[in-house]
Design a protein around this motif. Structure first.
Motif, PDB file in Angstrom:
ATOM      1  N   PRO A 439     -17.212 -21.599  37.632  1.00  0.00           N
ATOM      2  CA  PRO A 439     -17.918 -22.054  36.422  1.00  0.00           C
ATOM      3  C   PRO A 439     -16.934 -22.484  35.326  1.00  0.00           C
ATOM      4  N   PRO A 442     -17.119 -18.423  31.867  1.00  0.00           N
ATOM      5  CA  PRO A 442     -17.560 -17.261  32.644  1.00  0.00           C
ATOM      6  C   PRO A 442     -19.090 -17.144  32.690  1.00  0.00           C
ATOM      7  N   LEU A 443     -19.590 -16.785  33.855  1.00  0.00           N
ATOM      8  CA  LEU A 443     -21.031 -16.755  34.120  1.00  0.00           C
ATOM      9  C   LEU A 443     -21.373 -15.417  34.749  1.00  0.00           C
ATOM     10  N   GLN A 444     -22.430 -14.779  34.271  1.00  0.00           N
ATOM     11  CA  GLN A 444     -22.835 -13.499  34.868  1.00  0.00           C
ATOM     12  C   GLN A 444     -23.222 -13.680  36.327  1.00  0.00           C
ATOM     13  N   LEU A 445     -22.714 -12.766  37.153  1.00  0.00           N
ATOM     14  CA  LEU A 445     -23.028 -12.806  38.575  1.00  0.00           C
ATOM     15  C   LEU A 445     -24.544 -12.771  38.779  1.00  0.00           C
ATOM     16  N   GLY A 446     -25.211 -11.954  37.977  1.00  0.00           N
ATOM     17  CA  GLY A 446     -26.659 -11.822  38.102  1.00  0.00           C
ATOM     18  C   GLY A 446     -27.388 -13.141  37.830  1.00  0.00           C
ATOM     19  N   LEU A 448     -26.215 -16.161  38.508  1.00  0.00           N
ATOM     20  CA  LEU A 448     -26.067 -17.009  39.697  1.00  0.00           C
ATOM     21  C   LEU A 448     -26.986 -16.493  40.807  1.00  0.00           C
ATOM     22  N   ALA A 449     -27.044 -15.168  40.961  1.00  0.00           N
ATOM     23  CA  ALA A 449     -27.888 -14.590  42.014  1.00  0.00           C
ATOM     24  C   ALA A 449     -29.360 -14.934  41.783  1.00  0.00           C
ATOM     25  N   PHE A 451     -30.473 -17.627  40.326  1.00  0.00           N
ATOM     26  CA  PHE A 451     -30.694 -19.081  40.287  1.00  0.00           C
ATOM     27  C   PHE A 451     -31.655 -19.473  41.415  1.00  0.00           C
ATOM     28  N   SER A 452     -32.604 -20.335  41.083  1.00  0.00           N
ATOM     29  CA  SER A 452     -33.641 -20.671  42.061  1.00  0.00           C
ATOM     30  C   SER A 452     -33.084 -21.512  43.211  1.00  0.00           C
TER      31      SER A 452
ATOM     32  N   ARG B 283     -25.065 -18.937  45.304  1.00  0.00           N
ATOM     33  CA  ARG B 283     -25.958 -17.929  44.708  1.00  0.00           C
ATOM     34  C   ARG B 283     -26.304 -16.835  45.728  1.00  0.00           C
ATOM     35  N   LEU B 290     -24.873  -8.253  44.872  1.00  0.00           N
ATOM     36  CA  LEU B 290     -25.721  -7.397  44.029  1.00  0.00           C
ATOM     37  C   LEU B 290     -26.535  -6.419  44.865  1.00  0.00           C
ATOM     38  N   ALA B 299     -21.276  -8.097  35.937  1.00  0.00           N
ATOM     39  CA  ALA B 299     -19.967  -8.706  36.154  1.00  0.00           C
ATOM     40  C   ALA B 299     -20.031 -10.195  35.841  1.00  0.00           C
ATOM     41  N   ILE B 301     -18.483 -14.035  36.538  1.00  0.00           N
ATOM     42  CA  ILE B 301     -17.698 -14.876  37.445  1.00  0.00           C
ATOM     43  C   ILE B 301     -16.747 -15.704  36.583  1.00  0.00           C
TER      44      ILE B 301
END
Lengths: 467, 371
Positions: A439, A442-446, A448-449, A451-452, B283, B290, B299, B301
């Motif tokens: 990115p 910085p982007l929260q891992l959550g 990205l997880a 993301f649709s 993703r 997670l 956290a 990235i």
């Protein structure tokens, strides 16, 4: 089918002007910007500034209000508080806003992400109590606060502008320590070309210096061998000036050595970049409308090379007009006339760039000076990696990690290129720069997880704009 | 610089640099030709796993031999390669997964391998307290580890060079042909090299050189993606792989950053040497991380990346002699798990080239299986 004809990253003068032209021509236009209000760094918080703050910051700042008002009514979709974290080569744009990662596609992209302050690696620059002049000015614009008793150190018009603004705010700087060598005045005068715009800038500069002198602020010129000392935080500023050694007790040191283009998005998209020797930085290669080597990707404003706020606005208009023209729309202004204004506006640049070229101390930092703040790497460690055979910035990065921390190389990138170029006797263009990967911030891992995985429709995006 | 050597290696990844070093230690003269820079692609940017756990049975002996070299890597290379011993584990979510792991360990034991064990839930949570409570056990190889891939490959190059191997970087090989008993290697720009032995270590690009040797190396260029977080307080001492259905490789580095991979793929473009990150696939790696480590929700990235790697249809490397051409060899197609093998591959290939045979069985990885 793209969700928007034009996406613009950055709502400073370039981004706002580009959006105004693009929307005026009837193109669906979206502007993404990290800040809560339009203005960029130069016109930061201009809509909210009261009369007192406008007086302190001056007429050049107040000018941003009209542009912001025109932008607000332009019809462009404006996403504030939106951080662009990735752009795919097919112009799918990913942004994070209010904790949600969203993407959409655009037909053309205008990168209007402006400049960042040049990194100033010198002994002690990472101590608490050392900041940049730009950061201090942001505090003034956004909060009306000025740091107490700051010593301004370095080179560039911003040093004097901010000193004058501090004085206007009744918080005068403790001292100015300027690194411009005396010989530079002669070299700069040889580059001086005069027209109305140039004379205007010279007059403003002299006025700022006069303000500083009248206020009785001590000014040390031709300063060299600068170091900041202290145990827990900055305590003493040491330097040579006027044939003597000086040690000033300090509470806050504000450093500045000019600004450089923010290359992150154009590097990510692998636009061609070239080293600008006079500005001592990389800039994307642009045609006369601001289009990069990658079709459909434009740069307007300082991100394409430092030109200042007025030039940025003109470049934004040009890029917006060009995209409209290519889309077969009729356009309201004549690009040739705008280019003429740009040329007049740029007349002073050779003088300014020669006079305020960055100091040699920060371009070739001493071996024990930290260069990469995130990973705490010194210039000497970078030189040692090159001596071992690491051929370029990306190998040095892979090997000892400069540029791998949260700032993603913004701080150390140019310095690393300069150090490698000097060590190997190569041009910075040949040495090149870090590869930039997403990115972009910085982007929260959550996020990205969550993301649709699919592009959002306009209703979703514009619903988010209201939220 | 000499244009003639006993061994010409095409490609400059870890397999090439390791073979160059071991061939020099056996007294062969060596030229390495790399089209970009050493470790530019998969060897420099992989996840750095030094993993024996859960390998295909065909690779077990090679992996063990390689591990012996890893255990003395600093002595060999004068560089610690960032190698850290750590358990490699693969977590299980279901009893069926755990049963498969038990069966595997029984198999391995019958073959004489005892490096892998099955952990129950208590043992897993003792080893890695931060794992999600829904995990019921794991397969583990406790004496594996991880290392820094660029640093390692660069160290192999430096040691090989110090022993006299000659590296040509930024030079693309265009054609190879027989000239008498030798191989003649022509590069873009007209430079030519001559070698008695030819070794194809060109990773994602290996199929091209194979065609010139008249055989099929069905290698697909793939761009596995990885990401790394900002530093976190230390919470994980193992390299953790995801269960079936949640591909993941997860490790916390010495500096606190967490590296997450696991095979989600970006878009490769071997013709331009680049690969693109695809958030719509990456993703899933984030989601898998997670699911296994709930602690990762906050956290951040700081970077993602991918590198071009060559994958074969059966995910086994192509290793050993050419099936068509005399004195031509392959070490390529490692399919995303060649880093741990690198030190051993170099030793085995140097042995094979210098002596005509190797004490480590590699026949199942021969290119013959595709020709």
């Amino acid at each position: 089918m793209n969700q928007y004809d034009v996406a613009i990253v950055g709502a400073g003068p370039a981004g706002m002007a580009a959006a105004i032209e693009s929307a005026r021509a009837g193109l669906s236009t979206i502007v993404l910007d990290e800040q809560p209000e339009p203005g960029g760094q130069i016109y930061r918080a201009v809509e909210a500034a009261d009369a007192l703050r406008l007086e302190i910051l001056g007429k050049d700042y107040a000018r941003g209000r009209d542009l912001a008002a025109e932008f607000r009514s332009s019809g462009a979709v404006y996403l504030s508080g939106a951080t662009v974290v990735n752009v795919n080569p097919d112009l799918e744009i990913f942004y994070s806003k209010a904790g949600i990662l969203t993407s959409f596609s655009a037909g053309a992209l205008i990168v209007a992400t402006g400049a960042i302050e040049r990194s100033t690696p010198l002994p002690g620059w990472t101590l608490p109590g050392v900041v940049t002049v730009g950061a201090c000015q942001i505090m003034l614009k956004a909060n009306g606060r000025v740091p107490d008793n700051a010593v301004l150190v370095g080179s560039g018009p911003l040093l004097w502008l901010f000193a004058a603004q501090m004085i206007a705010a009744d918080m005068q700087p403790r001292a100015i320590v300027e690194t411009v060598p005396r010989s530079r005045y002669i070299a700069a005068l040889a580059k001086l070309a005069l027209n109305g715009a140039a004379i205007g800038y010279l007059r403003k500069g002299l006025q700022m210096m006069r303000t500083v002198r009248r206020a009785g602020v001590p000014v040390y010129r031709d300063a060299t061998s600068i170091s900041i000392r202290g145990n827990e935080r900055a305590e003493t500023l040491c330097f040579e000036s006027g044939g003597g050694h000086h040690e000033l007790p300090v509470e806050l040191v504000a450093l500045h050595q000019g600004v450089v283009p923010n290359q992150q998005i154009t590097r990510l998209l692998r636009c061609q970049h070239i080293w600008n020797e006079r500005q001592r930085c990389f800039a994307p290669v642009l045609d006369s409308y601001g289009e990069t080597s990658v079709p459909g990707i434009y740069v307007a404003g300082d991100g394409g090379g430092i030109g200042g706020a007025l030039a940025a606005e003109l470049q934004g208009r040009l890029a917006g007009l060009r995209i409209a023209e290519k889309a077969g729309k009729s356009i309201a202004s004549d690009p040739a006339a705008i280019r003429g204004e740009l040329r007049r506006e740029a007349t002073i640049r050779p003088f300014l760039e020669t006079l305020y070229a960055p100091s040699s101390q920060i371009l070739a930092p001493a071996d024990d000076t930290v260069v990469c703040r995130c990973e705490e790497l010194t210039a000497g460690q970078i030189r040692a990696a090159i001596d071992l055979g690491a051929p370029g910035p990306n190998q040095v990065k892979s090997f000892i990690r400069p540029g791998m921390g949260p700032c993603q190389g913004r701080m150390c990138g140019l310095t690393t290129t300069e150090i490698i170029a000097a060590s190997k006797g190569e041009t910075p263009s040949l040495v090149d720069y870090y590869r930039i990967r997403p990115p972009l911030k910085p982007l929260q891992l959550g996020q990205l997880a969550a993301f649709s995985g699919e592009k959002s429709d306009r209703d979703t995006i514009e619903g988010g704009a209201r939220g | 610089m000499s244009r003639t050597a006993d061994l010409v290696i095409v490609g400059g990844g870890i397999q090439a640099c390791s073979t160059a070093l071991h061939a020099r230690m056996r007294g062969l003269s060596v030229i390495v030709i790399e089209k970009d820079t050493v470790a530019r692609h998969a060897s420099g940017v992989n996840a750095g796993g030094v993993r024996r756990m859960n390998r295909d049975y065909a690779e077990l002996a090679l992996s063990q031999r390689s591990m012996e070299i890893w255990n003395r890597i600093e002595t060999l290379l004068d560089d610690d390669c960032g190698f850290q011993r750590a358990p490699q584990i693969k977590v299980a979510e279901t009893e069926a997964q755990l049963d498969e792991m038990r069966a595997r360990v029984a198999d391995l034991n019958s073959m004489g391998y005892d490096h892998e064990v099955v952990l129950d839930q208590t043992q897993l949570r003792t080893l890695v307290p931060a794992v999600s409570p829904h995990l019921i056990g794991a397969l583990a190889s406790l004496d594996d580890g991880f290392a820094l891939p660029y640093q390692t490959t660069f160290a192999f190059q430096r040691k090989a060079r110090a022993l006299g191997a000659c590296f040509h970087e930024g030079l693309a090989v265009e054609a190879v042909r027989r000239q008498g008993a030798d191989w003649q290697i022509s590069c873009r720009g007209g430079e030519t090299f001559t070698g008695r032995y030819l070794l194809n270590c060109t990773g994602a690009w290996a199929g091209r050189l194979a065609r010139q040797l008249g055989e099929n190396a069905p290698i697909e260029a793939v761009a596995p993606m990885m990401l790394v977080t900002a530093r976190l307080p230390h919470f994980c001492n193992a390299v953790v792989g995801g269960p079936v259905g949640r591909p993941l490789s997860f490790k916390q580095m010495a500096n606190g950053t967490v590296v997450i991979g696991g095979g989600r793929r970006g878009t490769p473009d071997p013709d331009t040497n680049v690969s693109e990150i695809r958030f719509e696939h990456l993703r899933l790696s984030a989601a898998a991380a997670l699911a296994i480590f709930p602690i990762m929700a906050q956290a951040t990235i700081v970077r993602s990346w991918s590198g071009l790697e060559g994958f074969t249809p059966d995910d086994l490397p192509i290793l050993g002699r050419s099936s068509t051409a005399e004195n031509a060899f392959y070490a390529c197609g490692f399919s995303g798990h060649g880093f741990q093998l690198g030190p051993g591959v170099g030793e085995v290939m140097a042995e094979l080239i210098a002596t005509g045979s190797t004490s480590t069985p590699i026949e199942k990885m021969s290119i013959k299986r595709f020709n």
